[in-house]
Enzyme design. Structure first.
Site, mmCIF file in Angstrom:
data_model
loop_
_atom_site.group_PDB
_atom_site.id
_atom_site.type_symbol
_atom_site.label_atom_id
_atom_site.label_comp_id
_atom_site.label_asym_id
_atom_site.label_seq_id
_atom_site.Cartn_x
_atom_site.Cartn_y
_atom_site.Cartn_z
ATOM 1 N N ILE A 166 -0.650 8.688 8.993
ATOM 2 C CA ILE A 166 -1.222 7.885 10.079
ATOM 3 C C ILE A 166 -1.177 6.881 9.411
ATOM 4 O O ILE A 166 -0.398 6.409 8.410
ATOM 5 C CB ILE A 166 -2.437 8.609 9.346
ATOM 6 C CG1 ILE A 166 -2.940 7.757 7.917
ATOM 7 C CG2 ILE A 166 -3.222 10.057 9.790
ATOM 8 C CD1 ILE A 166 -4.612 8.087 7.843
ATOM 9 N N HIS A 221 0.825 8.029 3.778
ATOM 10 C CA HIS A 221 1.438 7.421 5.697
ATOM 11 C C HIS A 221 2.836 7.487 5.131
ATOM 12 O O HIS A 221 3.315 6.260 6.159
ATOM 13 C CB HIS A 221 0.749 5.511 5.467
ATOM 14 C CG HIS A 221 -0.474 5.240 4.810
ATOM 15 N ND1 HIS A 221 -1.210 5.881 5.835
ATOM 16 C CD2 HIS A 221 -1.139 5.094 3.790
ATOM 17 C CE1 HIS A 221 -2.790 5.008 5.448
ATOM 18 N NE2 HIS A 221 -3.021 5.073 3.393
ATOM 19 N N ASP A 265 1.083 -1.195 0.375
ATOM 20 C CA ASP A 265 -0.010 -0.056 -0.466
ATOM 21 C C ASP A 265 1.112 1.767 -0.449
ATOM 22 O O ASP A 265 1.197 1.777 1.214
ATOM 23 C CB ASP A 265 -0.628 -0.148 1.285
ATOM 24 C CG ASP A 265 -1.680 1.317 1.212
ATOM 25 O OD1 ASP A 265 -1.661 2.238 0.890
ATOM 26 O OD2 ASP A 265 -3.305 0.999 1.387
#
Length: 687
Positions: free
Chosen positions: A531, A516, A511
């Site tokens: 996050i 992120h 991912d």
């Protein structure tokens, strides 16, 4: 969320900013870079008294968060002094928010006769709300005119728009503000000075005396601030508008606030066309109808029902870009995923496993006698179906991918995941739902090893702002979450602290969303820092259940369903609360430091303990012997394999070494001794 609205270099004056709506406006502007003049006389609900405490506290709050602010304690009737404070402190004035605290002195006019002795013109309410707003605006006007920029927000009221018994003075003043604002909008337009009026209903010192606590909780002042921030921004070209903070939420079934989620000015900006479109909207005729509609909307928000779509569904479908008739049943391009034990180990590390715990070694060391793949690794092969761009090619799904949120996830395993191999995933659109404030896409992904089904995933994807197309709200194809966990203390609680690099590590499993890892990209989404992936928290919670109730036996894992609620920051601690009811473990995952729920409505289903058959071969005694059932003595080597895979090995269809590295065949003890089994099976097996 798209580009964040900021007010760097802007100077904003907020009157009545010591509490309630004004305080929320001041804090919001300060957080987004504006220099704020916090004006508050410090009076009570009846307009009496004076104190500097209220304004000073708000200034301290803004400065504590790194913002710039000064206090002003003058009455709005002394508008020149108030504006001079802004000029002295910051050198200019860019926006003025009229939020004069609505002190009330009720008067009832039964008849207009000589007995009526109360003069509206001399009333304190008239002087503060109407004349005071005029005085502050007049003091700021020439400064805005000379700099060719200004934003003015007047605060009216439902009492002014519709009238209300016992509030003749207040109603007159508040409707007078609307007339003043409309004229300012006309006169200021050529100087880029825009003036709009809002008529909010929010919880405050005033309304807490007349509204029930649960309604006050739903009418938080912070829900009005995003509208005010957007109207005050230089990108906003709205001018001369009246916005009752309810009607724009329901205009076409578009709710900009969802239960348990924040509300942002960017959402208001992005939904502005829908907000200003009152096609087929109802028009309250009096204050009771206005409040009744507000309560109805709030009840739908709290029950997560949302609003009914606008009847013009064909037009709405075209505008939203979502067409269920075209999309449902469409298949995405088939995807393949090849991996080795390295990816399995990397995933286990990504969801918090560590060699500090001896029980984790079976998921981290390919040479371990019970080496296994974590069950939740099953989401990794399936996500390639979305990330390879297949979703964007589906007819009837034309939407902005920056507005896609991962709402829920379901994973079911049909056999142990191989620790290496090539898997094929087939994805199709199971359904498309209209939630009013957005669309939900149910994406089913079936993953195969050859022709054998290994696992099934259902992604529930929420597209912000894509609702209102007239579709259905529920689907029998959705794997449902549980609404609430059992009403008792958790049966077990497990906590793990994520590392500062947890997201950086998890993203290596496939991912690659920069949200992120990249601070600037995270800031665009409204986050202070990158996050954690929702599916990383998902993995943490699942392995907590696996350890607590299945002794880390991956073969016991059947399925998991979660709803993603709030983000987690790397470095925070994830706490999983568990309730056991039969073979279902209900779970709720929180951030330990804040208590914020991050996974809700969740559960893990486990298989019952399997009925295992045992056979033992004795090659030490005499000519050897075969025993059925568990061996009472000490064994030199133990081999674990399914009946089907055992037959494949015996028939020469499955290489034992490949079976071992794929996790299909497990050996414990003297591995070299297991080679004797090959000779026995080859020479003596009767098939």
């Amino acid at each position: 969320m798209s580009v964040r609205l900021v007010f760097d270099g802007k100077v904003v004056v907020v009157t009545g900013a010591g509490g309630g709506l004004g305080r929320e406006y001041a804090l919001a502007f300060g957080e987004r870079g504006a220099s704020v003049v916090v004006n508050d006389l410090g009076g009570d609900i009846k307009g009496g008294g004076k104190s500097s405490d209220a304004a000073d506290k708000v200034v301290e709050e803004i400065k504590a968060k790194g913002g710039k602010a000064v206090a002003n304690y003058d009455s709005v009737e002394d508008g020149e002094k108030l504006i001079q404070t802004a000029l002295d402190a910051f050198g200019r004035i860019g926006a003025y928010l009229d939020n004069c605290f609505p002190c009330l002195k009720p008067i009832t006019l039964c008849t207009f006769n000589n007995n009526f002795k109360h003069s509206i013109a001399d009333d304190l309410i008239h002087r503060v709300h109407l004349r005071g707003s005029f005085m502050v605006t007049r003091a700021a006007w020439n400064h805005m005119k000379n700099q060719k920029f200004g934003r003015i927000i007047m605060t009216s009221s439902a009492a002014g728009i519709y009238g209300n018994f016992g509030q003749a003075n207040y109603s007159a003043a508040k409707l007078g503000l609307l007339g003043l604002a409309n004229t300012l909008a006309i006169e200021g337009q050529k100087y880029n000075i825009h003036c709009n009026t809002i008529a909010p209903t929010a919880g405050s010192r005033l309304t807490e005396t007349v509204m029930p606590p649960d309604l006050l909780e739903s009418l938080k002042a912070e829900y009005v601030a995003p509208l005010v921030l957007w109207l005050s921004h230089d990108q906003c070209q709205e001018n001369g508008g009246l916005f009752e903070v309810l009607r724009w939420e329901r205009s076409q079934g578009c709710i900009v606030r969802n239960k348990n989620q924040g509300m942002f000015p960017e959402t208001v900006r992005d939904q502005w066309d829908n907000i200003c479109d009152f096609t087929n909207a109802t028009k309250p005729a009096n204050i009771n109808e206005s409040l009744a509609t507000l309560v109805e909307v709030l009840s739908r928000v709290e029950t997560d029902e949302g609003l009914a779509p606008n009847p013009t569904s064909a037009m709405a479908t075209a505008a939203s870009g979502i067409s269920p008739l075209e999309a449902v049943g469409q298949k995405l391009p088939e995807s393949t995923f090849s991996y080795s034990h390295t990816q399995c180990i990397l995933y286990a590390l990504g969801v918090g496993m560590s060699t500090k715990d001896d029980h984790h070694l079976k998921f981290l060391y390919e040479g371990h006698e019970d080496f296994s793949c974590l069950p939740t690794f099953g989401v990794i092969p399936s996500q390639a179906a979305m990330m390879d761009g297949g979703l964007g090619s589906v007819p009837g799904l034309n939407f902005d991918f920056t507005r896609l949120l991962h709402g829920e996830q379901y994973l079911e395993l049909f056999k142990l995941l191989p620790t290496s191999g090539t898997l094929t995933s087939q994805a199709r659109i199971a359904d498309v739902l209209d939630k009013g404030s957005g669309a939900v896409i149910l994406l089913d992904v079936h993953t195969y090893s050859g022709k054998e089904l290994v696992c099934y995933n259902q992604y529930s994807l929420f597209i912000v702002g894509a609702g209102g197309f007239g579709g259905k709200r529920t689907s029998d194809k959705a794997m449902v979450t549980r609404m609430a966990h059992p009403n008792r203390a958790p049966d077990a609680v497990m906590t793990d602290t994520t590392t500062r690099d947890q997201a950086a590590l998890y993203r290596l499993s496939g991912d690659w969303n920069p949200l992120h890892i990249d601070p600037s990209f995270a800031a665009m989404g409204g986050f202070k820092s990158p996050i954690l992936h929702g599916l990383c928290s998902f993995g943490f919670a699942a392995r907590h259940v696996l350890k607590q109730y299945a002794n880390n036996d991956a073969s016991r894992f059947k399925s998991i369903k979660v709803r993603f609620v709030k983000p987690v920051l790397p470095g925070q601690s994830l706490q999983t609360e568990m309730w056991k009811e039969g073979n279902r473990i209900h779970i709720q995952c929180k951030v330990k430091e804040s208590g914020a729920v991050v996974l809700s409505g969740a559960y893990v289903d486990l298989w019952k303990l399997p009925l295992t058959s045992f056979s033992s071969i004795d090659l030490k005694t005499g000519a050897g012997a075969l025993h059925k059932g568990p061996y009472s003595g000490k064994t030199d080597v133990t081999i674990t394999v399914s009946d089907d895979d055992f037959m494949e090995v015996v028939q020469g269809k499955l290489n034992p070494q490949k079976a071992f590295f794929a996790g299909k065949l497990k050996v414990r003890g003297n591995i070299m001794l297991s080679q004797k089994l090959e000779v026995i099976l080859k020479d003596y097996a009767k098939l």
